[in-house]
Design an enzyme around this catalytic site. Sequence first.
Site, PDB file in Angstrom:
ATOM      1  N   ASP A  32       1.061  -1.241   0.001  1.00  0.00           N
ATOM      2  CA  ASP A  32       0.055   0.047  -0.105  1.00  0.00           C
ATOM      3  C   ASP A  32       0.822   1.315  -0.040  1.00  0.00           C
ATOM      4  O   ASP A  32       1.796   1.328   0.586  1.00  0.00           O
ATOM      5  CB  ASP A  32      -0.977  -0.136   1.193  1.00  0.00           C
ATOM      6  CG  ASP A  32      -2.331   0.881   1.239  1.00  0.00           C
ATOM      7  OD1 ASP A  32      -1.744   2.114   0.947  1.00  0.00           O
ATOM      8  OD2 ASP A  32      -3.230   0.524   1.453  1.00  0.00           O
ATOM      9  N   ASN A  88     -13.427  -3.633   2.871  1.00  0.00           N
ATOM     10  CA  ASN A  88     -14.646  -2.600   2.950  1.00  0.00           C
ATOM     11  C   ASN A  88     -15.440  -2.663   1.826  1.00  0.00           C
ATOM     12  O   ASN A  88     -14.966  -2.805   0.514  1.00  0.00           O
ATOM     13  CB  ASN A  88     -14.100  -1.141   3.200  1.00  0.00           C
ATOM     14  CG  ASN A  88     -13.124  -0.874   4.482  1.00  0.00           C
ATOM     15  OD1 ASN A  88     -13.292  -1.561   5.563  1.00  0.00           O
ATOM     16  ND2 ASN A  88     -12.144  -0.125   4.084  1.00  0.00           N
ATOM     17  N   GLN A  95     -15.022   2.353   1.905  1.00  0.00           N
ATOM     18  CA  GLN A  95     -14.405   1.919   0.436  1.00  0.00           C
ATOM     19  C   GLN A  95     -14.159   3.176  -0.035  1.00  0.00           C
ATOM     20  O   GLN A  95     -14.963   3.979  -0.488  1.00  0.00           O
ATOM     21  CB  GLN A  95     -15.387   1.000   0.114  1.00  0.00           C
ATOM     22  CG  GLN A  95     -14.691   0.286  -1.330  1.00  0.00           C
ATOM     23  CD  GLN A  95     -15.437  -0.692  -2.237  1.00  0.00           C
ATOM     24  OE1 GLN A  95     -16.720  -0.798  -1.941  1.00  0.00           O
ATOM     25  NE2 GLN A  95     -14.815  -1.361  -2.995  1.00  0.00           N
ATOM     26  N   HIS A 101     -10.959  -5.614  -2.760  1.00  0.00           N
ATOM     27  CA  HIS A 101      -9.425  -5.466  -2.361  1.00  0.00           C
ATOM     28  C   HIS A 101      -9.358  -5.948  -0.884  1.00  0.00           C
ATOM     29  O   HIS A 101     -10.349  -5.354  -0.279  1.00  0.00           O
ATOM     30  CB  HIS A 101      -8.478  -4.461  -2.730  1.00  0.00           C
ATOM     31  CG  HIS A 101      -9.180  -3.077  -2.143  1.00  0.00           C
ATOM     32  ND1 HIS A 101     -10.179  -2.390  -2.510  1.00  0.00           N
ATOM     33  CD2 HIS A 101      -8.502  -2.077  -0.997  1.00  0.00           C
ATOM     34  CE1 HIS A 101     -10.443  -1.409  -1.850  1.00  0.00           C
ATOM     35  NE2 HIS A 101      -9.400  -1.243  -0.816  1.00  0.00           N
TER      36      HIS A 101
END
Length: 138
Positions: A32, A88, A95, A101
């Site tokens: 990330d 989420n 989200q 994801h």
Amino acid sequence: MTKDDCIFCKIGRGEIPSATVYETPEFKCFLDLAPGNKGHALLIPKEHFANVFEIDADTAGKLFSLGTEIARAIKDETGCDGMNLVQNNGECAGQTVHHFHLHFIPRFEGDWDGLKWPQGEADPEENKKLAEAIRKRI
């Protein structure tokens, strides 16, 4: 959103570079860019599904099976004490990228106080009725 303008579709296709952790023809795992902790990774199906309500059971099963291996590898490499797996669905649930994801967020004792929600008190009879109503939809 279409797969043509989806950032995660572009990452999956290699159009946008990423720090790729693992990749198969169906899935891609990458670190990330705004991590909650060192080792925070995302696992995506390369096929575009907006959320859990759209992903098929076969793809989801393969994703979570691969996810167990990824989680162990992140734990082994980072030495984390625990890990949050977060997924989420919908803006009200947090989200921000509308491509399914799964987050892998390594956690260390005392690192931060996150991912908590207010805990109410359930009525056992209401829970029983709700469980039955949900079960009928499965």
